[in-house]
Scaffold this motif. Structure first.
Motif, mmCIF file in Angstrom:
data_model
loop_
_atom_site.group_PDB
_atom_site.id
_atom_site.type_symbol
_atom_site.label_atom_id
_atom_site.label_comp_id
_atom_site.label_asym_id
_atom_site.label_seq_id
_atom_site.Cartn_x
_atom_site.Cartn_y
_atom_site.Cartn_z
ATOM 1 N N VAL A 51 -0.444 -4.251 -15.586
ATOM 2 C CA VAL A 51 0.873 -4.896 -15.583
ATOM 3 C C VAL A 51 1.736 -4.262 -14.491
ATOM 4 O O VAL A 51 2.390 -4.974 -13.718
ATOM 5 N N ALA A 52 1.715 -2.951 -14.402
ATOM 6 C CA ALA A 52 2.486 -2.262 -13.362
ATOM 7 C C ALA A 52 2.013 -2.673 -11.968
ATOM 8 O O ALA A 52 2.825 -2.884 -11.062
ATOM 9 N N GLY A 53 0.705 -2.827 -11.790
ATOM 10 C CA GLY A 53 0.172 -3.280 -10.506
ATOM 11 C C GLY A 53 0.628 -4.693 -10.171
ATOM 12 O O GLY A 53 1.002 -4.982 -9.031
ATOM 13 N N ALA A 54 0.608 -5.580 -11.170
ATOM 14 C CA ALA A 54 1.046 -6.963 -10.950
ATOM 15 C C ALA A 54 2.534 -7.013 -10.617
ATOM 16 O O ALA A 54 2.956 -7.749 -9.722
ATOM 17 N N VAL A 55 3.324 -6.221 -11.313
ATOM 18 C CA VAL A 55 4.764 -6.173 -11.044
ATOM 19 C C VAL A 55 5.014 -5.624 -9.640
ATOM 20 O O VAL A 55 5.847 -6.152 -8.897
ATOM 21 N N LEU A 56 4.284 -4.588 -9.268
ATOM 22 C CA LEU A 56 4.431 -4.019 -7.926
ATOM 23 C C LEU A 56 4.107 -5.062 -6.853
ATOM 24 O O LEU A 56 4.884 -5.272 -5.920
ATOM 25 N N THR A 85 0.824 -1.209 0.000
ATOM 26 C CA THR A 85 0.000 0.000 0.000
ATOM 27 C C THR A 85 0.862 1.265 0.000
ATOM 28 O O THR A 85 0.577 2.210 -0.741
ATOM 29 N N VAL A 86 1.906 1.294 0.799
ATOM 30 C CA VAL A 86 2.774 2.472 0.875
ATOM 31 C C VAL A 86 3.477 2.707 -0.459
ATOM 32 O O VAL A 86 3.517 3.843 -0.957
ATOM 33 N N VAL A 87 4.017 1.647 -1.051
ATOM 34 C CA VAL A 87 4.710 1.797 -2.342
ATOM 35 C C VAL A 87 3.716 2.219 -3.422
ATOM 36 O O VAL A 87 4.002 3.112 -4.235
ATOM 37 N N TYR A 88 2.545 1.596 -3.430
ATOM 38 C CA TYR A 88 1.497 1.950 -4.394
ATOM 39 C C TYR A 88 1.140 3.431 -4.268
ATOM 40 O O TYR A 88 1.070 4.159 -5.263
ATOM 41 N N LEU A 89 0.908 3.899 -3.044
ATOM 42 C CA LEU A 89 0.540 5.308 -2.839
ATOM 43 C C LEU A 89 1.673 6.257 -3.223
ATOM 44 O O LEU A 89 1.420 7.341 -3.747
ATOM 45 N N ALA A 90 2.913 5.854 -2.996
ATOM 46 C CA ALA A 90 4.049 6.695 -3.382
ATOM 47 C C ALA A 90 4.134 6.833 -4.902
ATOM 48 O O ALA A 90 4.330 7.940 -5.424
ATOM 49 N N ILE A 91 3.958 5.710 -5.607
ATOM 50 C CA ILE A 91 4.000 5.766 -7.073
ATOM 51 C C ILE A 91 2.817 6.576 -7.598
ATOM 52 O O ILE A 91 2.966 7.434 -8.469
ATOM 53 N N LYS A 92 1.643 6.309 -7.062
ATOM 54 C CA LYS A 92 0.452 7.034 -7.499
ATOM 55 C C LYS A 92 0.604 8.527 -7.219
ATOM 56 O O LYS A 92 0.264 9.362 -8.048
ATOM 57 N N GLY A 93 1.141 8.864 -6.055
ATOM 58 C CA GLY A 93 1.349 10.270 -5.711
ATOM 59 C C GLY A 93 2.324 10.964 -6.641
ATOM 60 O O GLY A 93 2.170 12.142 -6.953
#
Length: 184
Positions: A161-166, A77-85
């Protein structure tokens, strides 16, 4: 398949190929189904599966399992939010401020990466580590979630694809060093 995670090598690429082949909303005429999978299916799967894993940890006084589940999902979640941000703009009264990179198919902000896909890849990994015999089911669900995001018009194929890789990167990074022994 030798490794229970080998199922991800079957289901996820199939979902990605379908998403790229039918890379637009309602390409298969299943948009209402895809939207339900992405809303109710997402919530139900996360609440039930994560709740069950945490309940098992509590019932068995298995602190390692509890820490592992919480850590994997928290880091994802933290990495996802950092990339999204870093790629997301803020839309105020029809004017976008910020980068607004990699938008959703609708043109809206916040499409990169697919958080649903990242979370469900992590969930499939966690469940496969605990219940390897059911790996095809866990990875099929992750693939279905990935496909649903494109069919529903929420993401482009490259975003899933980016979500799956993450999700995979987080799980493999935290992987075997922290995972408790499998059951069943």
């Amino acid at each position: 398949m030798r490794s229970p995670h080998g199922w991800s090598l079957l289901w996820l690429p199939l979902a990605v190929v379908l998403a790229f082949f039918y890379n637009h909303q309602n390409a298969l005429g299943l948009e209402p189904v895809a939207k339900r999978i992405g809303r109710e299916g997402n919530t139900a799967a996360l609440v039930i599966a994560l709740g069950y894993l945490l309940f098992l940890a509590w019932r068995n006084k298995d602190k390692l399992l509890a820490r592992w589940v919480i850590l994997v999902m928290l880091v994802e979640t933290v990495v996802y939010l950092a990339i999204k941000g870093a790629t997301w703009g803020i839309n105020i009264k029809h004017h976008t401020y910020g980068l607004a990179l990699l938008p959703r198919p609708s043109g809206g902000d916040g499409g990169f990466p697919s958080g649903h896909t990242a979370a469900h890849v992590c969930l499939a990994y966690l469940l496969t580590e605990r219940y390897p015999k059911l790996a095809p089911l866990w990875w099929f669900w992750a693939a279905l979630m990935a496909w649903s995001r494109v069919e529903a018009g929420a993401h482009w194929a490259y975003q899933i694809v980016a979500g799956a890789v993450l999700g995979a990167a987080v799980c493999l990074t935290l992987g075997k060093k922290l995972s408790p022994p499998p059951r069943a």
